[in-house]
Design a protein around this motif. Structure first.
Motif, PDB file in Angstrom:
ATOM      1  N   GLN A 127      -8.798   3.242   6.116  1.00 55.58           N
ATOM      2  CA  GLN A 127      -8.262   3.524   4.794  1.00 55.58           C
ATOM      3  C   GLN A 127      -6.756   3.353   4.812  1.00 55.58           C
ATOM      4  O   GLN A 127      -6.123   3.387   5.858  1.00 55.58           O
ATOM      5  CB  GLN A 127      -8.666   4.901   4.304  1.00 55.58           C
ATOM      6  N   CYS A 128      -6.184   3.160   3.635  1.00 53.31           N
ATOM      7  CA  CYS A 128      -4.747   2.952   3.476  1.00 53.31           C
ATOM      8  C   CYS A 128      -4.002   4.192   3.954  1.00 53.31           C
ATOM      9  O   CYS A 128      -4.304   5.303   3.537  1.00 53.31           O
ATOM     10  CB  CYS A 128      -4.438   2.666   2.015  1.00 53.31           C
ATOM     11  N   LYS A 129      -3.023   3.982   4.831  1.00 56.58           N
ATOM     12  CA  LYS A 129      -2.248   5.102   5.354  1.00 56.58           C
ATOM     13  C   LYS A 129      -1.399   5.745   4.256  1.00 56.58           C
ATOM     14  O   LYS A 129      -1.158   6.944   4.259  1.00 56.58           O
ATOM     15  CB  LYS A 129      -1.366   4.627   6.499  1.00 56.58           C
ATOM     16  N   SER A 130      -0.980   4.966   3.270  1.00 56.96           N
ATOM     17  CA  SER A 130      -0.100   5.482   2.216  1.00 56.96           C
ATOM     18  C   SER A 130      -0.826   6.305   1.159  1.00 56.96           C
ATOM     19  O   SER A 130      -0.357   7.370   0.769  1.00 56.96           O
ATOM     20  CB  SER A 130       0.617   4.328   1.520  1.00 56.96           C
ATOM     21  N   CYS A 131      -1.974   5.802   0.693  1.00 55.17           N
ATOM     22  CA  CYS A 131      -2.620   6.466  -0.439  1.00 55.17           C
ATOM     23  C   CYS A 131      -4.043   6.942  -0.165  1.00 55.17           C
ATOM     24  O   CYS A 131      -4.651   7.595  -1.012  1.00 55.17           O
ATOM     25  CB  CYS A 131      -2.605   5.548  -1.659  1.00 55.17           C
ATOM     26  N   GLY A 132      -4.617   6.589   1.005  1.00 54.40           N
ATOM     27  CA  GLY A 132      -5.963   7.050   1.334  1.00 54.40           C
ATOM     28  C   GLY A 132      -7.082   6.215   0.749  1.00 54.40           C
ATOM     29  O   GLY A 132      -8.250   6.561   0.875  1.00 54.40           O
ATOM     30  N   LEU A 187     -11.120   1.102   2.478  1.00 47.56           N
ATOM     31  CA  LEU A 187     -11.456  -0.314   2.389  1.00 47.56           C
ATOM     32  C   LEU A 187     -12.963  -0.456   2.247  1.00 47.56           C
ATOM     33  O   LEU A 187     -13.711   0.128   3.033  1.00 47.56           O
ATOM     34  CB  LEU A 187     -10.996  -1.057   3.637  1.00 47.56           C
ATOM     35  N   PRO A 188     -13.424  -1.215   1.257  1.00 49.11           N
ATOM     36  CA  PRO A 188     -14.868  -1.433   1.110  1.00 49.11           C
ATOM     37  C   PRO A 188     -15.426  -2.192   2.319  1.00 49.11           C
ATOM     38  O   PRO A 188     -14.717  -2.972   2.955  1.00 49.11           O
ATOM     39  CB  PRO A 188     -14.977  -2.292  -0.155  1.00 49.11           C
ATOM     40  N   ASP A 189     -16.694  -1.966   2.624  1.00 48.79           N
ATOM     41  CA  ASP A 189     -17.350  -2.680   3.723  1.00 48.79           C
ATOM     42  C   ASP A 189     -17.252  -4.180   3.498  1.00 48.79           C
ATOM     43  O   ASP A 189     -17.461  -4.673   2.388  1.00 48.79           O
ATOM     44  CB  ASP A 189     -18.824  -2.283   3.831  1.00 48.79           C
ATOM     45  N   GLY A 190     -16.914  -4.900   4.562  1.00 51.23           N
ATOM     46  CA  GLY A 190     -16.868  -6.350   4.498  1.00 51.23           C
ATOM     47  C   GLY A 190     -15.597  -6.922   3.892  1.00 51.23           C
ATOM     48  O   GLY A 190     -15.493  -8.137   3.726  1.00 51.23           O
ATOM     49  N   MET A 191     -14.645  -6.096   3.545  1.00 48.37           N
ATOM     50  CA  MET A 191     -13.404  -6.591   2.946  1.00 48.37           C
ATOM     51  C   MET A 191     -12.599  -7.373   3.978  1.00 48.37           C
ATOM     52  O   MET A 191     -12.494  -6.969   5.121  1.00 48.37           O
ATOM     53  CB  MET A 191     -12.553  -5.440   2.417  1.00 48.37           C
ATOM     54  N   THR A 192     -12.040  -8.500   3.564  1.00 48.55           N
ATOM     55  CA  THR A 192     -11.205  -9.300   4.462  1.00 48.55           C
ATOM     56  C   THR A 192      -9.802  -8.709   4.529  1.00 48.55           C
ATOM     57  O   THR A 192      -9.381  -7.969   3.637  1.00 48.55           O
ATOM     58  CB  THR A 192     -11.104 -10.748   3.971  1.00 48.55           C
ATOM     59  N   GLN A 248      -4.536  -6.939   2.270  1.00 46.13           N
ATOM     60  CA  GLN A 248      -3.100  -7.165   2.118  1.00 46.13           C
ATOM     61  C   GLN A 248      -2.709  -7.218   0.645  1.00 46.13           C
ATOM     62  O   GLN A 248      -1.624  -6.768   0.273  1.00 46.13           O
ATOM     63  CB  GLN A 248      -2.670  -8.444   2.824  1.00 46.13           C
ATOM     64  N   MET A 249      -3.590  -7.711  -0.206  1.00 41.30           N
ATOM     65  CA  MET A 249      -3.327  -7.714  -1.656  1.00 41.30           C
ATOM     66  C   MET A 249      -3.108  -6.293  -2.161  1.00 41.30           C
ATOM     67  O   MET A 249      -2.255  -6.052  -3.013  1.00 41.30           O
ATOM     68  CB  MET A 249      -4.478  -8.373  -2.416  1.00 41.30           C
ATOM     69  N   HIS A 250      -3.878  -5.333  -1.655  1.00 43.46           N
ATOM     70  CA  HIS A 250      -3.705  -3.933  -2.043  1.00 43.46           C
ATOM     71  C   HIS A 250      -2.284  -3.474  -1.726  1.00 43.46           C
ATOM     72  O   HIS A 250      -1.625  -2.853  -2.560  1.00 43.46           O
ATOM     73  CB  HIS A 250      -4.722  -3.042  -1.322  1.00 43.46           C
ATOM     74  N   PHE A 251      -1.813  -3.790  -0.528  1.00 48.69           N
ATOM     75  CA  PHE A 251      -0.469  -3.358  -0.122  1.00 48.69           C
ATOM     76  C   PHE A 251       0.615  -4.055  -0.928  1.00 48.69           C
ATOM     77  O   PHE A 251       1.625  -3.446  -1.274  1.00 48.69           O
ATOM     78  CB  PHE A 251      -0.279  -3.576   1.384  1.00 48.69           C
ATOM     79  N   GLN A 252       0.409  -5.316  -1.263  1.00 49.62           N
ATOM     80  CA  GLN A 252       1.390  -6.035  -2.055  1.00 49.62           C
ATOM     81  C   GLN A 252       1.452  -5.509  -3.484  1.00 49.62           C
ATOM     82  O   GLN A 252       2.539  -5.299  -4.028  1.00 49.62           O
ATOM     83  CB  GLN A 252       1.070  -7.531  -2.056  1.00 49.62           C
ATOM     84  N   VAL A 253       0.301  -5.271  -4.081  1.00 51.48           N
ATOM     85  CA  VAL A 253       0.253  -4.836  -5.483  1.00 51.48           C
ATOM     86  C   VAL A 253       0.575  -3.350  -5.632  1.00 51.48           C
ATOM     87  O   VAL A 253       1.388  -2.962  -6.478  1.00 51.48           O
ATOM     88  CB  VAL A 253      -1.134  -5.154  -6.088  1.00 51.48           C
ATOM     89  N   GLU A 254      -0.057  -2.511  -4.816  1.00 52.37           N
ATOM     90  CA  GLU A 254       0.085  -1.060  -4.980  1.00 52.37           C
ATOM     91  C   GLU A 254       1.324  -0.473  -4.304  1.00 52.37           C
ATOM     92  O   GLU A 254       1.856   0.535  -4.766  1.00 52.37           O
ATOM     93  CB  GLU A 254      -1.161  -0.347  -4.443  1.00 52.37           C
ATOM     94  N   ASP A 314       3.440  -5.176   4.712  1.00 50.16           N
ATOM     95  CA  ASP A 314       3.002  -4.444   5.907  1.00 50.16           C
ATOM     96  C   ASP A 314       1.691  -3.715   5.628  1.00 50.16           C
ATOM     97  O   ASP A 314       1.632  -2.823   4.781  1.00 50.16           O
ATOM     98  CB  ASP A 314       4.055  -3.430   6.349  1.00 50.16           C
ATOM     99  N   VAL A 315       0.644  -4.094   6.344  1.00 51.29           N
ATOM    100  CA  VAL A 315      -0.660  -3.451   6.216  1.00 51.29           C
ATOM    101  C   VAL A 315      -0.726  -2.328   7.244  1.00 51.29           C
ATOM    102  O   VAL A 315      -0.695  -2.577   8.443  1.00 51.29           O
ATOM    103  CB  VAL A 315      -1.799  -4.468   6.443  1.00 51.29           C
ATOM    104  N   THR A 316      -0.773  -1.089   6.785  1.00 50.22           N
ATOM    105  CA  THR A 316      -0.880   0.064   7.679  1.00 50.22           C
ATOM    106  C   THR A 316      -2.122   0.866   7.299  1.00 50.22           C
ATOM    107  O   THR A 316      -2.217   1.398   6.196  1.00 50.22           O
ATOM    108  CB  THR A 316       0.379   0.959   7.608  1.00 50.22           C
TER     109      THR A 316
END
Length: 73
Positions: free
Chosen positions: A14-19, A22-27, A32-38, A43-45
């Motif tokens: 799960q995202c370290k910033s917001c919890g 990640l859905p099963d099978g997500m690339t 990385q799109m989540h981190f860029q948009v949200e 940086d993917v953490t």
């Protein structure tokens, strides 16, 4: 190995910033799109967390002394 009754125990990323889990099978590209948009970062953490059978993540809240050690909750 003894049966600890953890038959339904699992882990998830799960995202370290917001919890956000990640859905099963997500690339990783989609993650990385989540981190860029949200979070406006490239940086993917992620955290690897224990997941309860109810679907919620199990988080550490406290430690208490026991008769022979410490128990985490």
């Amino acid at each position: 190995m003894p049966d600890l009754g953890n038959l339904n125990a699992s882990m998830r990323l799960q995202c370290k910033s917001c919890g956000w889990p990640l859905p099963d099978g997500m690339t990783m590209e989609a993650a990385q799109m989540h981190f860029q948009v949200e979070h406006d970062t490239d940086d993917v953490t992620l955290d690897l967390v224990a997941m309860c059978i109810c679907g919620e993540d199990m988080t550490y809240t406290e430690s208490r002394p026991t008769g022979g050690g410490i128990k985490d909750y």
